[in-house]
Design a protein around this motif. Structure first.
Motif, PDB file in Angstrom:
ATOM      1  N   GLU A   1     125.568 -99.579   3.914  1.00  0.00           N
ATOM      2  CA  GLU A   1     124.324 -99.663   4.687  1.00  0.00           C
ATOM      3  C   GLU A   1     124.193-101.049   5.319  1.00  0.00           C
ATOM      4  O   GLU A   1     123.790-101.176   6.483  1.00  0.00           O
ATOM      5  N   VAL A   2     124.522-102.068   4.562  1.00  0.00           N
ATOM      6  CA  VAL A   2     124.464-103.435   5.080  1.00  0.00           C
ATOM      7  C   VAL A   2     125.461-103.616   6.215  1.00  0.00           C
ATOM      8  O   VAL A   2     125.162-104.228   7.254  1.00  0.00           O
ATOM      9  N   VAL A   3     126.666-103.067   6.027  1.00  0.00           N
ATOM     10  CA  VAL A   3     127.699-103.182   7.058  1.00  0.00           C
ATOM     11  C   VAL A   3     127.227-102.564   8.370  1.00  0.00           C
ATOM     12  O   VAL A   3     127.318-103.184   9.443  1.00  0.00           O
ATOM     13  N   TRP A   4     126.692-101.339   8.313  1.00  0.00           N
ATOM     14  CA  TRP A   4     126.273-100.657   9.537  1.00  0.00           C
ATOM     15  C   TRP A   4     125.030-101.295  10.143  1.00  0.00           C
ATOM     16  O   TRP A   4     124.863-101.305  11.376  1.00  0.00           O
ATOM     17  N   LEU A   5     124.153-101.841   9.307  1.00  0.00           N
ATOM     18  CA  LEU A   5     122.979-102.532   9.834  1.00  0.00           C
ATOM     19  C   LEU A   5     123.395-103.780  10.606  1.00  0.00           C
ATOM     20  O   LEU A   5     122.908-104.026  11.719  1.00  0.00           O
ATOM     21  N   VAL A   6     124.303-104.563  10.024  1.00  0.00           N
ATOM     22  CA  VAL A   6     124.794-105.760  10.715  1.00  0.00           C
ATOM     23  C   VAL A   6     125.514-105.373  12.002  1.00  0.00           C
ATOM     24  O   VAL A   6     125.337-106.011  13.051  1.00  0.00           O
ATOM     25  N   TYR A   7     126.309-104.309  11.938  1.00  0.00           N
ATOM     26  CA  TYR A   7     127.022-103.847  13.141  1.00  0.00           C
ATOM     27  C   TYR A   7     126.033-103.468  14.245  1.00  0.00           C
ATOM     28  O   TYR A   7     126.213-103.856  15.410  1.00  0.00           O
ATOM     29  N   ASN A   8     125.003-102.713  13.912  1.00  0.00           N
ATOM     30  CA  ASN A   8     124.011-102.295  14.906  1.00  0.00           C
ATOM     31  C   ASN A   8     123.272-103.490  15.493  1.00  0.00           C
ATOM     32  O   ASN A   8     122.994-103.537  16.699  1.00  0.00           O
ATOM     33  N   ILE A   9     122.944-104.468  14.646  1.00  0.00           N
ATOM     34  CA  ILE A   9     122.227-105.644  15.131  1.00  0.00           C
ATOM     35  C   ILE A   9     123.104-106.456  16.081  1.00  0.00           C
ATOM     36  O   ILE A   9     122.660-106.870  17.162  1.00  0.00           O
ATOM     37  N   VAL A  10     124.353-106.689  15.695  1.00  0.00           N
ATOM     38  CA  VAL A  10     125.266-107.455  16.543  1.00  0.00           C
ATOM     39  C   VAL A  10     125.528-106.724  17.857  1.00  0.00           C
ATOM     40  O   VAL A  10     125.566-107.331  18.943  1.00  0.00           O
ATOM     41  N   ASN A  11     125.694-105.411  17.790  1.00  0.00           N
ATOM     42  CA  ASN A  11     125.906-104.622  19.005  1.00  0.00           C
ATOM     43  C   ASN A  11     124.684-104.703  19.925  1.00  0.00           C
ATOM     44  O   ASN A  11     124.828-104.863  21.150  1.00  0.00           O
ATOM     45  N   ALA A  12     123.479-104.620  19.343  1.00  0.00           N
ATOM     46  CA  ALA A  12     122.257-104.710  20.134  1.00  0.00           C
ATOM     47  C   ALA A  12     122.117-106.087  20.775  1.00  0.00           C
ATOM     48  O   ALA A  12     121.720-106.207  21.942  1.00  0.00           O
ATOM     49  N   LEU A  13     122.450-107.132  20.032  1.00  0.00           N
ATOM     50  CA  LEU A  13     122.388-108.482  20.588  1.00  0.00           C
ATOM     51  C   LEU A  13     123.382-108.650  21.734  1.00  0.00           C
ATOM     52  O   LEU A  13     123.060-109.250  22.775  1.00  0.00           O
ATOM     53  N   SER A  14     124.580-108.114  21.570  1.00  0.00           N
ATOM     54  CA  SER A  14     125.610-108.238  22.605  1.00  0.00           C
ATOM     55  C   SER A  14     125.156-107.593  23.907  1.00  0.00           C
ATOM     56  O   SER A  14     125.335-108.160  24.996  1.00  0.00           O
ATOM     57  N   VAL A  15     124.543-106.412  23.804  1.00  0.00           N
ATOM     58  CA  VAL A  15     124.085-105.710  24.999  1.00  0.00           C
ATOM     59  C   VAL A  15     122.875-106.416  25.603  1.00  0.00           C
ATOM     60  O   VAL A  15     122.778-106.593  26.833  1.00  0.00           O
ATOM     61  N   THR A  16     121.956-106.858  24.771  1.00  0.00           N
ATOM     62  CA  THR A  16     120.724-107.472  25.263  1.00  0.00           C
ATOM     63  C   THR A  16     120.995-108.803  25.942  1.00  0.00           C
ATOM     64  O   THR A  16     120.310-109.172  26.908  1.00  0.00           O
ATOM     65  N   TYR A  17     122.010-109.534  25.472  1.00  0.00           N
ATOM     66  CA  TYR A  17     122.337-110.804  26.106  1.00  0.00           C
ATOM     67  C   TYR A  17     122.889-110.611  27.523  1.00  0.00           C
ATOM     68  O   TYR A  17     122.908-111.565  28.313  1.00  0.00           O
ATOM     69  N   ILE A  18     123.322-109.394  27.840  1.00  0.00           N
ATOM     70  CA  ILE A  18     123.716-109.113  29.230  1.00  0.00           C
ATOM     71  C   ILE A  18     122.506-109.294  30.142  1.00  0.00           C
ATOM     72  O   ILE A  18     122.615-109.841  31.247  1.00  0.00           O
ATOM     73  N   GLY A  19     121.353-108.837  29.685  1.00  0.00           N
ATOM     74  CA  GLY A  19     120.134-109.023  30.463  1.00  0.00           C
ATOM     75  C   GLY A  19     119.760-110.481  30.601  1.00  0.00           C
ATOM     76  O   GLY A  19     119.332-110.940  31.673  1.00  0.00           O
ATOM     77  N   ALA A  20     119.941-111.249  29.517  1.00  0.00           N
ATOM     78  CA  ALA A  20     119.605-112.669  29.564  1.00  0.00           C
ATOM     79  C   ALA A  20     120.512-113.438  30.515  1.00  0.00           C
ATOM     80  O   ALA A  20     120.121-114.462  31.080  1.00  0.00           O
ATOM     81  N   ALA A  21     121.736-112.935  30.706  1.00  0.00           N
ATOM     82  CA  ALA A  21     122.712-113.627  31.557  1.00  0.00           C
ATOM     83  C   ALA A  21     122.752-113.066  32.973  1.00  0.00           C
ATOM     84  O   ALA A  21     123.664-113.394  33.739  1.00  0.00           O
ATOM     85  N   ALA A  22     121.789-112.246  33.349  1.00  0.00           N
ATOM     86  CA  ALA A  22     121.833-111.550  34.640  1.00  0.00           C
ATOM     87  C   ALA A  22     121.984-112.508  35.811  1.00  0.00           C
ATOM     88  O   ALA A  22     122.760-112.262  36.745  1.00  0.00           O
TER      89      ALA A  22
END
Length: 279
Positions: free
Chosen positions: A29-50
């Protein structure tokens, strides 16, 4: 009344069983939670770098709406993924452990069995998504003063019913195919990711692909959530209702249809001996 109480207790029994399985494999559960958070951050930073991406030419772009747009997309995708896995993985785990035959022989209706597992999947998905939102939001200074949280929660709960219907249908795959079924269920999720406008408007899709978005409940959940959080739309507003009634229809159709398909697959698996443990 006694029959309903018995079914209610049986439903909760499956809910509690799945909770105990989650506690047993808490490290995953911890592994998948960290994976989801890192994946969400990676995608969201695309918006920050627009404004820094090629083609922007240093233009001043208000990245806040884009960041929130992508954040909503990643959150709904995480919720959809965790909910799907909560239904399909229960079948996969029982296949691996060799207990699925015993579960199917229990004097419990299949509807009760699936509802118990599905409600746990919803609770599990909501918890995952809430934690992910808290962590990711801490990295950005988002203005949510105009957001309507009541409408957002309403859309997510209405959409959950439709997600469950699709999840039950997808759980047929690991039931029938021991080794490949779990991987095959990822294809269903991948198609929903492509056609639902998770990270982009549906209008950018090829013309022949755009009509497929209308059969995905994620499409309406995303549109409703973005209207709620970006524009502050209320539950009674037209944009929320436009995305609510398709979800209601999809849920009413997909849940019974998913249960019927699962029952057919169960009978077929029993008849052909596919429930035998071989994984």
């Amino acid at each position: 009344m006694s029959f309903l109480m018995h079914q209610g207790r049986a439903t909760y029994a499956f809910f509690e069983r799945n909770w105990n399985l989650t506690k047993r494999y808490w490290a995953w559960e911890v592994v998948w939670l960290v994976y989801n958070i890192v994946n969400a951050l990676s995608v969201t930073y695309i918006g920050a770098a627009a404004q820094l991406l090629p083609g922007a030419h240093g233009a001043k772009i208000d990245t806040q709406p884009l960041i929130l747009y992508l954040l909503i997309g990643t959150s709904v995708w995480s919720y959809l993924s965790v909910t799907f896995e909560g239904v399909t993985d229960m079948i996969t785990i029982e296949r691996w452990e060799g207990t699925i035959e015993h579960t199917f022989m229990a004097p419990i209706s299949r509807f009760t069995h699936l509802v118990g597992s599905c409600w746990y999947a919803i609770a599990h998905g909501l918890l995952f998504t809430f934690v992910q939102l808290l962590v990711v939001s801490a990295f950005f200074h988002l203005d949510l003063s105009h957001a309507n949280y009541l409408s957002a929660i309403f859309m997510l709960l209405i959409g959950s019913i439709s997600f469950i219907g699709f999840g039950i249908g997808a759980s047929v795959l690991p039931l029938l195919f021991t080794e490949r079924g779990s991987q095959m269920s990822y294809i269903v999720r991948a198609i929903l990711l492509l056609i639902s406008g998770v990270y982009y408007p549906i209008s950018v899709l090829p013309g022949w692909m755009q009509p497929l978005a209308s059969i995905s409940p994620a499409t309406y959940v995303l549109q409703g959530l973005r209207a709620s959080l970006l524009d502050g739309a209320t539950i009674l507003s037209g944009v929320i209702w436009q995305n609510t009634w398709p979800l209601i229809i999809t849920g009413v159709v997909s849940v019974p249809l998913g249960v019927v398909i699962f029952r057919w697959a169960e009978r077929y698996a029993k008849y052909t001996g596919r429930l035998k443990r071989n994984g």
